[in-house]
Design a protein around this motif. Sequence first.
Motif, PDB file in Angstrom:
ATOM      1  N   LEU A  49       0.829  -1.207   0.000  1.00 52.42           N
ATOM      2  CA  LEU A  49       0.000   0.000   0.000  1.00 52.42           C
ATOM      3  C   LEU A  49       0.865   1.258   0.000  1.00 52.42           C
ATOM      4  N   GLU A  50       1.934   1.218   0.771  1.00 52.63           N
ATOM      5  CA  GLU A  50       2.848   2.362   0.815  1.00 52.63           C
ATOM      6  C   GLU A  50       3.513   2.576  -0.543  1.00 52.63           C
ATOM      7  N   ALA A  51       3.863   1.469  -1.201  1.00 49.03           N
ATOM      8  CA  ALA A  51       4.481   1.563  -2.528  1.00 49.03           C
ATOM      9  C   ALA A  51       3.506   2.160  -3.539  1.00 49.03           C
ATOM     10  N   ILE A  52       2.238   1.754  -3.437  1.00 53.28           N
ATOM     11  CA  ILE A  52       1.213   2.304  -4.334  1.00 53.28           C
ATOM     12  C   ILE A  52       1.049   3.800  -4.098  1.00 53.28           C
ATOM     13  N   HIS A  53       1.011   4.169  -2.827  1.00 52.93           N
ATOM     14  CA  HIS A  53       0.860   5.589  -2.485  1.00 52.93           C
ATOM     15  C   HIS A  53       2.050   6.406  -2.996  1.00 52.93           C
ATOM     16  N   THR A  54       3.256   5.876  -2.819  1.00 54.14           N
ATOM     17  CA  THR A  54       4.460   6.565  -3.291  1.00 54.14           C
ATOM     18  C   THR A  54       4.454   6.702  -4.809  1.00 54.14           C
ATOM     19  N   SER A  55       4.044   5.635  -5.494  1.00 61.50           N
ATOM     20  CA  SER A  55       3.979   5.670  -6.959  1.00 61.50           C
ATOM     21  C   SER A  55       2.963   6.697  -7.436  1.00 61.50           C
ATOM     22  N   GLN A  56       1.854   6.780  -6.720  1.00 62.08           N
ATOM     23  CA  GLN A  56       0.825   7.757  -7.082  1.00 62.08           C
ATOM     24  C   GLN A  56       1.359   9.181  -6.963  1.00 62.08           C
ATOM     25  N   GLN A  57       2.066   9.452  -5.862  1.00 61.66           N
ATOM     26  CA  GLN A  57       2.642  10.781  -5.671  1.00 61.66           C
ATOM     27  C   GLN A  57       3.682  11.089  -6.748  1.00 61.66           C
ATOM     28  N   HIS A  58       4.464  10.072  -7.098  1.00 60.97           N
ATOM     29  CA  HIS A  58       5.479  10.254  -8.138  1.00 60.97           C
ATOM     30  C   HIS A  58       4.830  10.564  -9.486  1.00 60.97           C
ATOM     31  N   LEU A  59       3.741   9.859  -9.791  1.00 56.94           N
ATOM     32  CA  LEU A  59       3.039  10.097 -11.056  1.00 56.94           C
ATOM     33  C   LEU A  59       2.436  11.497 -11.105  1.00 56.94           C
ATOM     34  N   LEU A  60       1.908  11.948  -9.969  1.00 55.58           N
ATOM     35  CA  LEU A  60       1.347  13.298  -9.914  1.00 55.58           C
ATOM     36  C   LEU A  60       2.433  14.350 -10.142  1.00 55.58           C
ATOM     37  N   GLN A  61       3.587  14.140  -9.532  1.00 54.17           N
ATOM     38  CA  GLN A  61       4.698  15.068  -9.727  1.00 54.17           C
ATOM     39  C   GLN A  61       5.183  15.050 -11.175  1.00 54.17           C
ATOM     40  N   LEU A  62       5.245  13.852 -11.742  1.00 53.89           N
ATOM     41  CA  LEU A  62       5.676  13.716 -13.133  1.00 53.89           C
ATOM     42  C   LEU A  62       4.691  14.400 -14.073  1.00 53.89           C
ATOM     43  N   TRP A  63       3.404  14.228 -13.808  1.00 54.38           N
ATOM     44  CA  TRP A  63       2.370  14.866 -14.628  1.00 54.38           C
ATOM     45  C   TRP A  63       2.489  16.385 -14.543  1.00 54.38           C
ATOM     46  N   HIS A  64       2.702  16.889 -13.335  1.00 59.00           N
ATOM     47  CA  HIS A  64       2.838  18.342 -13.156  1.00 59.00           C
ATOM     48  C   HIS A  64       4.059  18.861 -13.918  1.00 59.00           C
ATOM     49  N   HIS A  65       5.155  18.114 -13.843  1.00 56.54           N
ATOM     50  CA  HIS A  65       6.377  18.522 -14.546  1.00 56.54           C
ATOM     51  C   HIS A  65       6.163  18.518 -16.059  1.00 56.54           C
ATOM     52  N   LYS A  66       5.513  17.478 -16.568  1.00 53.22           N
ATOM     53  CA  LYS A  66       5.261  17.387 -18.007  1.00 53.22           C
ATOM     54  C   LYS A  66       4.323  18.494 -18.472  1.00 53.22           C
ATOM     55  N   LYS A  67       3.319  18.797 -17.666  1.00 49.33           N
ATOM     56  CA  LYS A  67       2.381  19.864 -18.022  1.00 49.33           C
ATOM     57  C   LYS A  67       3.097  21.212 -18.067  1.00 49.33           C
ATOM     58  N   LEU A  68       3.963  21.447 -17.087  1.00 52.14           N
ATOM     59  CA  LEU A  68       4.731  22.690 -17.066  1.00 52.14           C
ATOM     60  C   LEU A  68       5.629  22.783 -18.300  1.00 52.14           C
ATOM     61  N   LYS A  69       6.260  21.673 -18.658  1.00 55.00           N
ATOM     62  CA  LYS A  69       7.140  21.650 -19.831  1.00 55.00           C
ATOM     63  C   LYS A  69       6.337  21.903 -21.107  1.00 55.00           C
ATOM     64  N   LEU A  70       5.150  21.316 -21.191  1.00 54.33           N
ATOM     65  CA  LEU A  70       4.300  21.511 -22.364  1.00 54.33           C
ATOM     66  C   LEU A  70       3.852  22.964 -22.475  1.00 54.33           C
ATOM     67  N   ASP A  71       3.483  23.560 -21.349  1.00 56.64           N
ATOM     68  CA  ASP A  71       3.088  24.974 -21.347  1.00 56.64           C
ATOM     69  C   ASP A  71       4.247  25.851 -21.808  1.00 56.64           C
ATOM     70  N   GLN A  72       5.448  25.537 -21.341  1.00 53.49           N
ATOM     71  CA  GLN A  72       6.615  26.322 -21.730  1.00 53.49           C
ATOM     72  C   GLN A  72       6.950  26.132 -23.207  1.00 53.49           C
ATOM     73  N   CYS A  73       6.741  24.921 -23.715  1.00 55.44           N
ATOM     74  CA  CYS A  73       6.953  24.667 -25.151  1.00 55.44           C
ATOM     75  C   CYS A  73       6.000  25.516 -25.987  1.00 55.44           C
ATOM     76  N   PHE A  74       4.757  25.589 -25.547  1.00 55.43           N
ATOM     77  CA  PHE A  74       3.752  26.383 -26.255  1.00 55.43           C
ATOM     78  C   PHE A  74       4.126  27.864 -26.220  1.00 55.43           C
ATOM     79  N   GLN A  75       4.559  28.348 -25.058  1.00 54.85           N
ATOM     80  CA  GLN A  75       4.975  29.744 -24.925  1.00 54.85           C
ATOM     81  C   GLN A  75       6.179  30.041 -25.816  1.00 54.85           C
ATOM     82  N   LEU A  76       7.115  29.106 -25.862  1.00 52.42           N
ATOM     83  CA  LEU A  76       8.316  29.284 -26.682  1.00 52.42           C
ATOM     84  C   LEU A  76       7.955  29.366 -28.156  1.00 52.42           C
ATOM     85  N   ARG A  77       7.053  28.504 -28.596  1.00 56.86           N
ATOM     86  CA  ARG A  77       6.676  28.495 -30.012  1.00 56.86           C
ATOM     87  C   ARG A  77       5.975  29.790 -30.402  1.00 56.86           C
TER      88      ARG A  77
END
Length: 200
Positions: A49-77
Amino acid sequence: MLMTNIQELLSGDANSGYDSGYSGRDSEASSVVANPDLQASVPQILQNLEAIHTSQQHLLQLWHHKKLKLDQCFQLRLFEQDCEKMFDWICHNRDVFLMNYVEIGHSYKLAKELQEEHNHFTMSSMNVYVNINRILTVASRLIESSHYAAQHIRTVASRLDRTWKEFAAGLDERTAVLALSVLFHHKAEQVIKKKSPKAT
């Protein structure tokens, strides 16, 4: 919270609040808690259960990072597209400007016409500078926000600023030359007119 409740249930904590009011269910719960196989698997269950919770938090952080990168790509273009439009405008109008640069008029009338055309062109160019200034402001904001392509943005913005200043310097120089041409031809025609023999 969910993991805490599960841990309390599996460990048979008396304060877990498990009391359905039915003795049959309490008896079943007691037998589950008393099950040695289940008790032995509790640590592994909690670990999973702890591993699942940790993975979930990691995925949320990864999603936030990817979204930020995508927004910056759009701004750059968008920034690059705006810069390309300004570079194209400056390049095209600079070529047209240079074609007529040496023409200063052979009379007061022609010099005055060239001066008026140039003044109109200069005013139009100042309207373009409003857009360039806006683009440079956007560039500064992107750089200050720690954009991943900050160095590239800084380089392109500096090039745009330098290109515009060179173009504007040419406009100022031609403005001065045409002003002198108008003044010269105006004075020359006045002198010639004064020296011309009066009609009888």
